[in-house]
Design a protein around this motif. Structure first.
Motif, short mmCIF file in Angstrom:
data_model
loop_
_atom_site.label_atom_id
_atom_site.label_comp_id
_atom_site.label_asym_id
_atom_site.label_seq_id
_atom_site.Cartn_x
_atom_site.Cartn_y
_atom_site.Cartn_z
N PRO A 1 0.85 -1.19 0.00
CA PRO A 1 0.00 0.00 0.00
C PRO A 1 0.89 1.24 0.00
O PRO A 1 1.96 1.24 0.63
N ASN A 2 0.47 2.25 -0.71
CA ASN A 2 1.13 3.56 -0.74
C ASN A 2 2.47 3.59 -1.48
O ASN A 2 3.16 4.60 -1.43
N ALA A 3 2.83 2.52 -2.14
CA ALA A 3 4.12 2.50 -2.83
C ALA A 3 4.11 3.43 -4.04
O ALA A 3 5.16 3.85 -4.52
N GLY A 4 2.90 3.75 -4.52
CA GLY A 4 2.80 4.63 -5.69
C GLY A 4 2.34 3.89 -6.93
O GLY A 4 2.55 4.33 -8.06
N LYS A 5 1.65 2.79 -6.75
CA LYS A 5 1.18 1.97 -7.88
C LYS A 5 0.20 2.74 -8.76
O LYS A 5 0.33 2.77 -9.98
N SER A 6 -0.79 3.35 -8.10
CA SER A 6 -1.81 4.06 -8.88
C SER A 6 -1.21 5.29 -9.56
O SER A 6 -1.57 5.64 -10.68
N THR A 7 -0.25 5.92 -8.87
CA THR A 7 0.42 7.08 -9.47
C THR A 7 1.15 6.63 -10.74
O THR A 7 1.08 7.30 -11.78
N LEU A 8 1.81 5.48 -10.66
CA LEU A 8 2.52 4.95 -11.83
C LEU A 8 1.54 4.57 -12.94
O LEU A 8 1.76 4.88 -14.13
N PRO B 1 -2.83 4.74 2.88
CA PRO B 1 -2.55 3.38 2.42
C PRO B 1 -3.85 2.59 2.30
O PRO B 1 -4.73 2.72 3.16
N GLY B 2 -4.00 1.81 1.25
CA GLY B 2 -5.23 1.03 1.07
C GLY B 2 -6.26 1.78 0.25
O GLY B 2 -7.45 1.52 0.36
N THR B 3 -5.82 2.70 -0.60
CA THR B 3 -6.76 3.47 -1.42
C THR B 3 -7.41 2.59 -2.50
O THR B 3 -8.63 2.57 -2.65
N THR B 4 -6.58 1.87 -3.24
CA THR B 4 -7.12 1.04 -4.33
C THR B 4 -7.62 -0.28 -3.77
O THR B 4 -6.92 -0.94 -3.01
N ARG B 5 -8.83 -0.65 -4.16
CA ARG B 5 -9.36 -1.93 -3.71
C ARG B 5 -9.66 -2.85 -4.91
O ARG B 5 -9.21 -3.96 -4.97
N MET C 1 12.01 8.23 -5.99
CA MET C 1 13.44 8.53 -6.00
C MET C 1 13.70 10.02 -5.75
O MET C 1 14.81 10.40 -5.40
N ASP C 2 12.66 10.84 -5.94
CA ASP C 2 12.82 12.28 -5.68
C ASP C 2 13.00 12.55 -4.18
O ASP C 2 13.45 13.62 -3.80
N LEU C 3 12.67 11.60 -3.33
CA LEU C 3 12.72 11.83 -1.89
C LEU C 3 13.97 11.26 -1.23
O LEU C 3 14.18 11.45 -0.03
N1 GTP Z 1 7.25 12.22 -3.59
C1 GTP Z 1 6.62 11.25 -4.27
N2 GTP Z 1 5.41 10.85 -3.90
C2 GTP Z 1 4.80 9.89 -4.60
C3 GTP Z 1 5.42 9.30 -5.73
N3 GTP Z 1 4.58 8.37 -6.22
C4 GTP Z 1 3.46 8.37 -5.43
N4 GTP Z 1 3.60 9.29 -4.45
C5 GTP Z 1 2.62 9.58 -3.40
O1 GTP Z 1 2.44 8.43 -2.61
C6 GTP Z 1 1.10 8.36 -2.15
C7 GTP Z 1 0.47 7.04 -2.52
O2 GTP Z 1 0.33 6.95 -3.93
P1 GTP Z 1 -0.65 5.92 -4.64
O3 GTP Z 1 -0.33 5.98 -6.09
O4 GTP Z 1 -2.03 6.16 -4.22
O5 GTP Z 1 -0.11 4.58 -4.00
P2 GTP Z 1 -0.70 3.10 -4.21
O6 GTP Z 1 0.49 2.21 -4.25
O7 GTP Z 1 -1.61 3.07 -5.35
O8 GTP Z 1 -1.44 2.89 -2.83
P3 GTP Z 1 -2.70 1.91 -2.51
O9 GTP Z 1 -3.70 2.05 -3.58
O10 GTP Z 1 -3.14 2.43 -1.22
O11 GTP Z 1 -2.13 0.53 -2.40
C8 GTP Z 1 0.37 9.54 -2.76
O12 GTP Z 1 0.31 10.58 -1.83
C9 GTP Z 1 1.27 9.90 -3.94
O13 GTP Z 1 1.17 11.26 -4.28
C10 GTP Z 1 6.72 9.75 -6.10
O14 GTP Z 1 7.34 9.31 -7.06
N5 GTP Z 1 7.27 10.74 -5.34
#
Ligand code: GTP
Ligand code: MG
Length: 452
Positions: free
Chosen positions: A226-233, A249-253, A332-334
């Motif tokens: 959760p929160n790894a950034g999967k949906s963002t990717l 964490p746990g946004t996508t179901r 990686m920006d962090l």
């Molecule tokens: N700084 C930074 N933040 C990121 C990056 N990618 C994602 N985030 C942040 O990380 C948080 C979680 O991102 P999601 O894409 O929702 O993560 P997820 O893996 O889909 O999470 P679940 O659906 O909960 O499993 C959000 O606040 C994003 O803005 C990144 O490359 N850099």
């Protein structure tokens, strides 16, 4: 066979619609419905005529049409056929179709025209499937692959393999009949020929599997905690905000999926729930979905949060699944690249450093995905096997394997011969040479659309 009718063009608004009719007696059905100077039954095949379609019950005029006829066996189905082009639009084309149904035709089932073409020996099953592949092709490459089946190229390759098997079976029969004992040298030759044919069949199957991805699409799943950034990717790859992104964490179901082209290949890209143990029942179901999705995928993109510095869950995931994996080290920006320590086990896979939110590294990730897909699915492959074709070909391969094993175990040669004959029965089924059960035929052709 009984007269059938169907709309061959998709339902909806269009300039014209095409109605197809086929079967014994189809000309007298058409005569009852089409009023024209020259009746359909007296028309010259493959010439276009004008006519008026009338309701056979009320005698009311429905539409001005063009029609042309084909005489058995020189038609798509191998039967007498009539094709009628009406004005487009759902209502009028359906009224014309209904007129033919009232005059004695039955509504065709899915794929029934092609099924008849097969039953009448116009095309074999591989080519029939090629028709469907062509209609369903999602890419230009898919069209090319389908044409390979349609033009008989795939059938002829299969025929070459099948002929070798038949020849071998004949030789074995002859040696059993003429001699008390089949000599060692002969046994060795039979064995070698089985091995050689098997490897040719295997090559055929591998190529057909590769082509499948170009026709039906490859499945790529995005996984991670959760929160790894999967949906963002996922959104970054699609170029739009498709999946919900939050810092919770746990946004996508649910599994969120979209079809895209990657390196010329249609891909079903899937975003999943973050993998973790959870008390939340909805999220738990989401995690189960995610696991099932991974199992059915061709490639997994494992998204790792670079800021965590602890990768135990990821290592467990990697050791548990048997799929090609690309590791996308995200956010990686962090972090300071030099201070980051990735576990040694990651080295066995492709690792790409990205920032999904800024887009950094995403292009590199895409080219890695393309490379892996091209490794799994050879882009040079010339054709695609359908599920049915693949299963039957695999069954033939299994029989050949049995034949080889029995010979190696010292069983009498007629046991091997029995398996070889079963393998040829399988291949003949694909080529439409042997008898094939109605039920199987119905299943194959039910994938087609009505009117094909
Ligand atoms: N700084 C930074 N933040 C990121 C990056 N990618 C994602 N985030 C942040 O990380 C948080 C979680 O991102 P999601 O894409 O929702 O993560 P997820 O893996 O889909 O999470 P679940 O659906 O909960 O499993 C959000 O606040 C994003 O803005 C990144 O490359 N850099
Ligand atoms: Mg998500």
């Amino acid at each position: 066979m009984e007269p059938i009718a169907a709309l061959a063009t998709p339902p909806g608004i269009g300039a014209i619609a095409l109605i197809r009719l086929s079967g014994d007696d189809i000309f007298s059905v058409a005569d009852r419905v089409i009023r024209s100077k020259i009746r359909p039954s007296e028309s010259q095949p493959r010439k276009v005529y004008r006519g008026i379609v009338i309701d056979p019950r009320s005698g009311e005029e429905i539409d001005d049409v063009l029609f042309w006829t084909f005489r058995a066996p020189r038609s798509y189905t191998g039967e007498d056929m009539v094709e009628v082009s009406t004005h487009g639009g759902l209502t009028v084309s359906n009224m014309v179709l209904n007129a033919f149904l009232r005059a004695g035709a039955r509504l065709a089932r899915r794929g029934e025209f092609t099924q008849r073409a097969f039953l009448n020996g116009k095309i074999d099953l591989v080519r029939a499937r090629g028709v469907l592949d062509l209609i369903e092709a999602k890419t230009e490459r898919g069209v090319k692959l389908a044409r390979r089946k349609l033009d008989g190229w795939v059938s002829s390759r299969l025929t070459v393999i099948n002929d070798r098997l038949l020849e071998l079976a004949k030789e074995i029969e002859a040696s059993i009949n003429f001699e008390e004992d089949v000599g060692d040298l002969e046994l060795q030759q039979i064995h070698d020929e089985i091995v050689s044919i098997s490897s040719e069949l295997e090559k055929f199957i591998d190529e057909g599997k590769s082509g499948r991805a170009y026709l039906f699409g490859a499945r790529v799943v995005i996984v991670g905690r959760p929160n790894a950034g999967k949906s963002t990717l996922f959104n970054a790859i699609l170029g739009r905000e498709r999946a919900i992104v939050t810092e919770i964490p746990g946004t996508t179901r649910d599994v969120v999926s979209e079809e895209i082209l990657i390196g010329g290949m249609p891909v079903k890209l899937m975003d999943t729930a973050g993998l973790r143990e959870t008390e939340d029942i909805v999220e738990r179901i989401g995690v189960e979905f995610a696991i099932r999705t991974v199992e059915e995928s061709d490639l997994a993109i494992l998204v790792v949060d670079a800021t965590l510095g602890n990768y135990e869950d990821e290592l467990e995931f990697i050791s548990n699944i048997d799929l090609p994996i690309i590791i996308a080290v995200n956010k990686m920006d962090l972090v300071d690249e030099n201070e980051m320590q990735l576990p040694y086990e990651f080295q066995k896979h492709r690792v790409v450093r990205i920032s999904a939110s800024s887009g950094m590294g995403v292009d590199e990730l895409m080219s890695q995905i393309t490379e892996v897909l091209h490794l799994i699915f050879n882009p040079e492959s010339g054709f695609a096997l359908s599920d049915f074709e693949l299963n039957v070909a695999l069954s033939a391969l299994l029989e050949l394997d049995q034949a080889r094993k029995r010979l190696e175990e010292g069983y009498p040669v007629d046991i091997a011969s029995h398996h070889i004959l079963r393998a040829t029965a399988d291949l003949s089924k694909l080529l439409g040479l042997g008898a094939i059960e109605d039920e199987i035929l119905d299943r194959i052709f039910s994938d087609f659309c009505i009117g094909k």
